[in-house]
Design a protein around this motif. Structure first.
Motif, PDB file in Angstrom:
ATOM      1  N   LYS A  88       0.831  -1.208   0.000  1.00  0.00           N
ATOM      2  CA  LYS A  88       0.000   0.000   0.000  1.00  0.00           C
ATOM      3  C   LYS A  88       0.872   1.267   0.000  1.00  0.00           C
ATOM      4  N   ASP A  89       1.893   1.257   0.849  1.00  0.00           N
ATOM      5  CA  ASP A  89       2.792   2.430   0.913  1.00  0.00           C
ATOM      6  C   ASP A  89       3.473   2.679  -0.427  1.00  0.00           C
TER       7      ASP A  89
ATOM      8  N   THR B 241       1.020   4.001  -3.007  1.00  0.00           N
ATOM      9  CA  THR B 241       0.726   5.414  -2.727  1.00  0.00           C
ATOM     10  C   THR B 241       1.855   6.282  -3.246  1.00  0.00           C
TER      11      THR B 241
ATOM     12  N   PRO C 180      -3.656   9.952  -3.424  1.00  0.00           N
ATOM     13  CA  PRO C 180      -2.943   8.723  -3.770  1.00  0.00           C
ATOM     14  C   PRO C 180      -3.250   7.565  -2.816  1.00  0.00           C
ATOM     15  N   ILE C 181      -3.363   7.879  -1.529  1.00  0.00           N
ATOM     16  CA  ILE C 181      -3.580   6.775  -0.580  1.00  0.00           C
ATOM     17  C   ILE C 181      -4.962   6.139  -0.774  1.00  0.00           C
TER      18      ILE C 181
ATOM     19  N   ALA D 182      -4.739   3.897  -3.713  1.00  0.00           N
ATOM     20  CA  ALA D 182      -4.033   2.654  -3.375  1.00  0.00           C
ATOM     21  C   ALA D 182      -4.982   1.711  -2.641  1.00  0.00           C
TER      22      ALA D 182
END
Ligand code: GDP
Length: 295
Positions: A79-80, A83, A286-287, A290
Protein backbone atom coordinates in the motif's frame (compact mmCIF):
# COMPACT_ATOMS: atom_id res chain seq x y z
CA UNK A 1 -9.62 -10.81 -8.62
CA UNK A 2 -8.73 -7.38 -7.51
CA UNK A 3 -11.17 -6.55 -4.78
CA UNK A 4 -9.83 -8.58 -1.93
CA UNK A 5 -6.16 -8.54 -2.59
CA UNK A 6 -5.47 -7.52 1.01
CA UNK A 7 -7.46 -10.44 2.35
CA UNK A 8 -5.78 -12.76 -0.09
CA UNK A 9 -2.30 -11.72 0.96
CA UNK A 10 -3.24 -11.94 4.59
CA UNK A 11 -4.70 -15.39 4.15
CA UNK A 12 -1.79 -16.63 2.10
CA UNK A 13 0.59 -15.72 4.86
CA UNK A 14 -1.68 -16.98 7.58
CA UNK A 15 -1.85 -20.43 6.02
CA UNK A 16 1.86 -20.50 5.42
CA UNK A 17 2.53 -19.50 9.00
CA UNK A 18 0.58 -22.45 10.32
CA UNK A 19 2.66 -24.82 8.28
CA UNK A 20 6.15 -23.84 9.11
CA UNK A 21 8.60 -21.31 7.86
CA UNK A 22 7.74 -18.60 5.42
CA UNK A 23 10.42 -18.48 2.80
CA UNK A 24 11.60 -15.99 0.27
CA UNK A 25 9.86 -18.12 -2.33
CA UNK A 26 6.54 -17.70 -0.52
CA UNK A 27 6.98 -13.94 -0.52
CA UNK A 28 7.75 -14.01 -4.22
CA UNK A 29 4.70 -16.14 -4.92
CA UNK A 30 2.46 -13.86 -2.98
CA UNK A 31 3.82 -10.82 -4.75
CA UNK A 32 2.97 -12.56 -7.98
CA UNK A 33 -0.67 -12.15 -6.89
CA UNK A 34 -0.04 -8.45 -6.54
CA UNK A 35 1.47 -8.32 -10.00
CA UNK A 36 -1.44 -10.21 -11.48
CA UNK A 37 -3.84 -7.78 -9.81
CA UNK A 38 -1.96 -4.80 -11.22
CA UNK A 39 -2.03 -6.33 -14.69
CA UNK A 40 -5.77 -6.95 -14.28
CA UNK A 41 -6.08 -3.27 -13.48
CA UNK A 42 -4.43 -2.53 -16.82
CA UNK A 43 -1.13 -1.39 -15.38
CA UNK A 44 1.70 -1.63 -17.88
CA UNK A 45 3.65 -4.92 -17.57
CA UNK A 46 7.03 -3.36 -16.90
CA UNK A 47 5.66 -0.99 -14.28
CA UNK A 48 3.90 -3.87 -12.50
CA UNK A 49 7.07 -5.99 -12.60
CA UNK A 50 9.32 -3.20 -11.34
CA UNK A 51 6.84 -2.50 -8.61
CA UNK A 52 6.77 -6.03 -7.23
CA UNK A 53 10.54 -6.35 -7.49
CA UNK A 54 10.90 -3.22 -5.40
CA UNK A 55 8.39 -4.38 -2.80
CA UNK A 56 10.12 -7.74 -2.59
CA UNK A 57 13.47 -6.13 -1.91
CA UNK A 58 11.95 -3.93 0.75
CA UNK A 59 10.07 -6.82 2.31
CA UNK A 60 13.17 -8.96 2.60
CA UNK A 61 15.16 -6.00 3.86
CA UNK A 62 12.59 -5.48 6.60
CA UNK A 63 12.69 -9.09 7.72
CA UNK A 64 9.09 -9.65 6.81
CA UNK A 65 9.73 -13.36 7.15
CA UNK A 66 10.35 -13.28 10.86
CA UNK A 67 7.68 -10.86 12.00
CA UNK A 68 4.56 -12.07 13.75
CA UNK A 69 2.18 -10.88 11.06
CA UNK A 70 4.12 -10.97 7.81
CA UNK A 71 0.92 -10.78 5.74
CA UNK A 72 -0.09 -7.47 7.26
CA UNK A 73 3.40 -6.07 6.96
CA UNK A 74 3.50 -7.03 3.30
CA UNK A 75 0.09 -5.47 2.68
CA UNK A 76 1.29 -2.26 4.34
CA UNK A 77 4.42 -2.27 2.21
CA UNK A 78 2.42 -2.77 -0.96
CA UNK A 79 0.00 0.00 0.00
CA UNK A 80 2.79 2.43 0.91
CA UNK A 81 4.65 1.75 -2.31
CA UNK A 82 1.50 2.11 -4.40
CA UNK A 83 0.73 5.41 -2.73
CA UNK A 84 4.25 6.60 -3.40
CA UNK A 85 4.05 5.45 -7.00
CA UNK A 86 0.97 7.62 -7.50
CA UNK A 87 2.65 10.71 -6.11
CA UNK A 88 2.53 10.29 -2.35
CA UNK A 89 0.86 13.51 -1.30
CA UNK A 90 -2.11 15.43 -2.66
CA UNK A 91 -1.01 17.79 -5.45
CA UNK A 92 -2.60 21.21 -5.16
CA UNK A 93 -3.68 23.51 -7.94
CA UNK A 94 -1.81 26.76 -8.58
CA UNK A 95 -4.23 29.66 -8.31
CA UNK A 96 -1.62 32.39 -8.07
CA UNK A 97 -2.35 34.16 -11.36
CA UNK A 98 -4.31 37.36 -11.75
CA UNK A 99 -6.37 36.03 -13.32
CA UNK A 100 -5.28 32.40 -13.01
CA UNK A 101 -5.39 30.82 -16.45
CA UNK A 102 -6.14 27.10 -16.68
CA UNK A 103 -5.83 25.31 -20.02
CA UNK A 104 -7.66 22.02 -20.51
CA UNK A 105 -6.16 19.57 -23.00
CA UNK A 106 -7.10 16.08 -24.09
CA UNK A 107 -8.85 13.97 -26.68
CA UNK A 108 -12.46 14.49 -27.69
CA UNK A 109 -14.72 12.53 -25.38
CA UNK A 110 -12.20 12.43 -22.56
CA UNK A 111 -14.44 14.65 -20.46
CA UNK A 112 -12.79 18.06 -20.93
CA UNK A 113 -15.96 20.13 -21.20
CA UNK A 114 -17.64 18.33 -18.34
CA UNK A 115 -14.54 18.69 -16.20
CA UNK A 116 -14.14 22.37 -17.09
CA UNK A 117 -17.62 22.88 -15.64
CA UNK A 118 -16.88 20.79 -12.57
CA UNK A 119 -13.67 22.69 -11.89
CA UNK A 120 -15.44 26.04 -12.32
CA UNK A 121 -18.14 24.89 -9.93
CA UNK A 122 -15.53 23.63 -7.42
CA UNK A 123 -13.61 26.92 -7.53
CA UNK A 124 -16.83 28.93 -7.23
CA UNK A 125 -18.35 27.01 -4.35
CA UNK A 126 -15.29 25.72 -2.48
CA UNK A 127 -12.58 28.30 -3.16
CA UNK A 128 -14.63 31.46 -3.37
CA UNK A 129 -13.38 32.27 -6.88
CA UNK A 130 -15.10 33.97 -9.79
CA UNK A 131 -14.37 31.71 -12.78
CA UNK A 132 -14.96 32.35 -16.47
CA UNK A 133 -15.37 29.43 -18.88
CA UNK A 134 -13.97 29.87 -22.40
CA UNK A 135 -15.12 27.91 -25.45
CA UNK A 136 -12.12 27.48 -27.75
CA UNK A 137 -13.41 24.68 -29.95
CA UNK A 138 -13.64 26.27 -33.40
CA UNK A 139 -14.65 23.06 -35.18
CA UNK A 140 -17.76 21.88 -33.39
CA UNK A 141 -20.51 24.41 -32.70
CA UNK A 142 -22.13 21.72 -30.56
CA UNK A 143 -19.12 21.83 -28.25
CA UNK A 144 -19.62 25.56 -27.67
CA UNK A 145 -23.29 24.94 -27.02
CA UNK A 146 -22.43 22.18 -24.56
CA UNK A 147 -20.23 24.56 -22.58
CA UNK A 148 -23.12 27.05 -22.39
CA UNK A 149 -25.37 24.32 -21.00
CA UNK A 150 -22.71 23.46 -18.43
CA UNK A 151 -22.12 27.13 -17.54
CA UNK A 152 -25.85 27.78 -17.16
CA UNK A 153 -26.28 24.83 -14.84
CA UNK A 154 -23.68 26.16 -12.38
CA UNK A 155 -24.24 29.88 -12.87
CA UNK A 156 -20.84 30.55 -14.47
CA UNK A 157 -20.40 32.90 -17.44
CA UNK A 158 -19.16 31.45 -20.73
CA UNK A 159 -17.03 33.40 -23.19
CA UNK A 160 -17.12 32.48 -26.88
CA UNK A 161 -16.64 34.03 -30.31
CA UNK A 162 -18.58 31.74 -32.66
CA UNK A 163 -17.45 33.61 -35.79
CA UNK A 164 -13.75 33.63 -34.90
CA UNK A 165 -11.70 30.73 -36.25
CA UNK A 166 -8.55 31.60 -34.34
CA UNK A 167 -8.45 29.88 -30.93
CA UNK A 168 -5.37 31.86 -29.86
CA UNK A 169 -7.25 35.11 -30.34
CA UNK A 170 -10.35 33.81 -28.61
CA UNK A 171 -8.32 32.74 -25.57
CA UNK A 172 -6.45 36.04 -25.44
CA UNK A 173 -9.66 38.05 -25.77
CA UNK A 174 -11.25 35.95 -23.04
CA UNK A 175 -8.40 36.82 -20.67
CA UNK A 176 -8.85 40.51 -21.48
CA UNK A 177 -12.58 40.12 -20.83
CA UNK A 178 -11.81 38.43 -17.50
CA UNK A 179 -9.47 41.23 -16.42
CA UNK A 180 -11.99 43.89 -17.36
CA UNK A 181 -14.83 42.17 -15.54
CA UNK A 182 -13.32 40.93 -12.31
CA UNK A 183 -13.00 37.21 -13.11
CA UNK A 184 -10.04 35.71 -11.24
CA UNK A 185 -9.91 32.30 -12.93
CA UNK A 186 -10.14 31.65 -16.67
CA UNK A 187 -10.75 28.04 -17.69
CA UNK A 188 -10.02 27.47 -21.38
CA UNK A 189 -11.76 24.44 -22.88
CA UNK A 190 -10.03 23.46 -26.12
CA UNK A 191 -10.92 21.36 -29.14
CA UNK A 192 -10.13 17.67 -29.04
CA UNK A 193 -9.90 15.02 -31.74
CA UNK A 194 -10.69 11.37 -31.54
CA UNK A 195 -7.01 10.57 -31.92
CA UNK A 196 -3.86 12.60 -31.53
CA UNK A 197 -3.09 14.45 -34.75
CA UNK A 198 -0.46 16.96 -35.73
CA UNK A 199 -2.87 19.78 -36.48
CA UNK A 200 -4.53 19.53 -33.11
CA UNK A 201 -1.22 19.36 -31.29
CA UNK A 202 0.08 22.41 -33.15
CA UNK A 203 -3.06 24.33 -32.34
CA UNK A 204 -3.06 23.63 -28.63
CA UNK A 205 0.67 24.31 -28.50
CA UNK A 206 0.04 27.76 -30.02
CA UNK A 207 -2.73 28.50 -27.52
CA UNK A 208 -0.50 27.30 -24.69
CA UNK A 209 2.39 29.54 -25.75
CA UNK A 210 0.19 32.56 -26.22
CA UNK A 211 -1.70 32.50 -22.92
CA UNK A 212 1.00 31.05 -20.62
CA UNK A 213 -1.39 29.24 -18.29
CA UNK A 214 -0.58 28.71 -14.59
CA UNK A 215 -2.07 25.26 -14.96
CA UNK A 216 -2.22 23.08 -18.05
CA UNK A 217 -4.33 20.08 -17.19
CA UNK A 218 -4.40 16.93 -19.28
CA UNK A 219 -7.80 15.24 -19.15
CA UNK A 220 -7.94 11.52 -19.74
CA UNK A 221 -10.62 8.85 -19.59
CA UNK A 222 -9.58 6.30 -16.94
CA UNK A 223 -11.35 3.58 -18.90
CA UNK A 224 -8.93 3.81 -21.83
CA UNK A 225 -6.19 1.85 -20.06
CA UNK A 226 -2.92 1.53 -21.94
CA UNK A 227 -3.99 4.01 -24.62
CA UNK A 228 -4.26 6.63 -21.91
CA UNK A 229 -0.54 6.29 -21.28
CA UNK A 230 0.43 6.88 -24.90
CA UNK A 231 -1.86 9.88 -25.21
CA UNK A 232 -0.48 11.31 -21.97
CA UNK A 233 3.05 10.89 -23.27
CA UNK A 234 2.33 12.72 -26.52
CA UNK A 235 0.54 15.62 -24.82
CA UNK A 236 3.28 15.91 -22.24
CA UNK A 237 6.00 16.07 -24.88
CA UNK A 238 4.22 18.97 -26.55
CA UNK A 239 2.80 20.87 -23.58
CA UNK A 240 4.84 19.79 -20.57
CA UNK A 241 1.55 19.86 -18.68
CA UNK A 242 1.22 20.44 -14.94
CA UNK A 243 -1.24 17.79 -13.94
CA UNK A 244 -3.57 15.01 -14.95
CA UNK A 245 -7.34 14.77 -14.56
CA UNK A 246 -8.60 11.22 -14.50
CA UNK A 247 -12.25 11.08 -15.54
CA UNK A 248 -14.91 8.37 -15.47
CA UNK A 249 -13.55 6.71 -12.36
CA UNK A 250 -17.14 5.86 -11.51
CA UNK A 251 -17.11 3.37 -14.37
CA UNK A 252 -15.92 -0.20 -14.34
CA UNK A 253 -12.24 0.56 -14.08
CA UNK A 254 -9.64 -0.55 -11.58
CA UNK A 255 -7.81 2.71 -11.88
CA UNK A 256 -4.60 1.24 -13.24
CA UNK A 257 -4.25 4.24 -15.55
CA UNK A 258 -3.46 6.33 -12.47
CA UNK A 259 -0.37 4.23 -11.80
CA UNK A 260 0.80 3.93 -15.38
CA UNK A 261 0.37 7.60 -16.29
CA UNK A 262 2.12 8.85 -13.18
CA UNK A 263 4.98 6.41 -13.75
CA UNK A 264 5.42 7.32 -17.39
CA UNK A 265 5.03 11.11 -17.46
CA UNK A 266 5.84 11.79 -13.80
CA UNK A 267 3.17 14.45 -13.44
CA UNK A 268 0.73 14.49 -10.53
CA UNK A 269 -2.87 13.45 -10.86
CA UNK A 270 -4.75 16.44 -9.44
CA UNK A 271 -8.44 15.63 -9.67
CA UNK A 272 -10.70 12.76 -10.59
CA UNK A 273 -14.10 12.80 -12.25
CA UNK A 274 -16.62 10.41 -10.75
CA UNK A 275 -19.79 11.02 -12.70
CA UNK A 276 -21.59 13.24 -15.18
CA UNK A 277 -22.98 15.70 -12.63
CA UNK A 278 -21.26 18.97 -11.84
CA UNK A 279 -20.40 17.97 -8.28
CA UNK A 280 -18.82 14.65 -9.30
CA UNK A 281 -15.27 15.89 -8.79
CA UNK A 282 -12.73 14.87 -6.16
CA UNK A 283 -9.22 15.91 -5.31
CA UNK A 284 -6.95 12.96 -6.08
CA UNK A 285 -5.69 11.24 -2.93
CA UNK A 286 -2.94 8.72 -3.77
CA UNK A 287 -3.58 6.78 -0.58
CA UNK A 288 -7.30 6.42 -1.31
CA UNK A 289 -6.50 5.18 -4.78
CA UNK A 290 -4.03 2.65 -3.37
CA UNK A 291 -6.73 1.44 -1.00
CA UNK A 292 -9.24 1.20 -3.84
CA UNK A 293 -6.77 -0.85 -5.84
CA UNK A 294 -6.02 -3.15 -2.92
CA UNK A 295 -9.69 -3.52 -2.02
P1 GDP B 1 -14.89 16.33 -24.22
O1 GDP B 1 -15.18 15.97 -25.65
O2 GDP B 1 -13.50 16.00 -23.83
O3 GDP B 1 -15.24 17.74 -23.89
O4 GDP B 1 -15.80 15.37 -23.32
P2 GDP B 1 -17.22 15.65 -22.61
O5 GDP B 1 -17.05 16.53 -21.44
O6 GDP B 1 -18.21 16.05 -23.64
O7 GDP B 1 -17.54 14.20 -22.06
C1 GDP B 1 -17.79 13.09 -22.91
C2 GDP B 1 -18.85 12.20 -22.25
O8 GDP B 1 -18.34 11.65 -21.05
C3 GDP B 1 -20.12 12.94 -21.87
O9 GDP B 1 -21.22 12.12 -22.13
C4 GDP B 1 -19.96 13.18 -20.37
O10 GDP B 1 -21.21 13.27 -19.72
C5 GDP B 1 -19.21 11.95 -19.95
N1 GDP B 1 -18.37 12.17 -18.75
C6 GDP B 1 -17.46 13.13 -18.52
N2 GDP B 1 -16.86 12.96 -17.32
C7 GDP B 1 -17.43 11.87 -16.76
C8 GDP B 1 -17.23 11.15 -15.52
O11 GDP B 1 -16.41 11.49 -14.65
N3 GDP B 1 -17.99 10.03 -15.34
C9 GDP B 1 -18.90 9.60 -16.27
N4 GDP B 1 -19.59 8.50 -16.00
N5 GDP B 1 -19.09 10.23 -17.43
C10 GDP B 1 -18.37 11.34 -17.68
Amino acid sequence: MFDNLSDKLDKAFHILKGHGKITEINVAETLKEVRRALLDADVNFKIAKDFTTKVKEKALGQDVLTTLQPGQLLVKLVKDELTELMGGDVAGINLSGNPTVILMAGLQGSGKTTFSGKLANYLLTKKNKKPLLVACDIYRPAAIQQLYVVGDSIGVEVYSEPENKNPVEIAQNAIKHAKANGFNVVIVDTAGRLAVDEEMMNEIERVHKAIEPQETLFVVDAMTGQDAVNTAKTFNERLNFDGVILTKLDGDTRGGAAISIKSVVNKPIKFVGTGEKMDAIDVFYPIRMAERILG
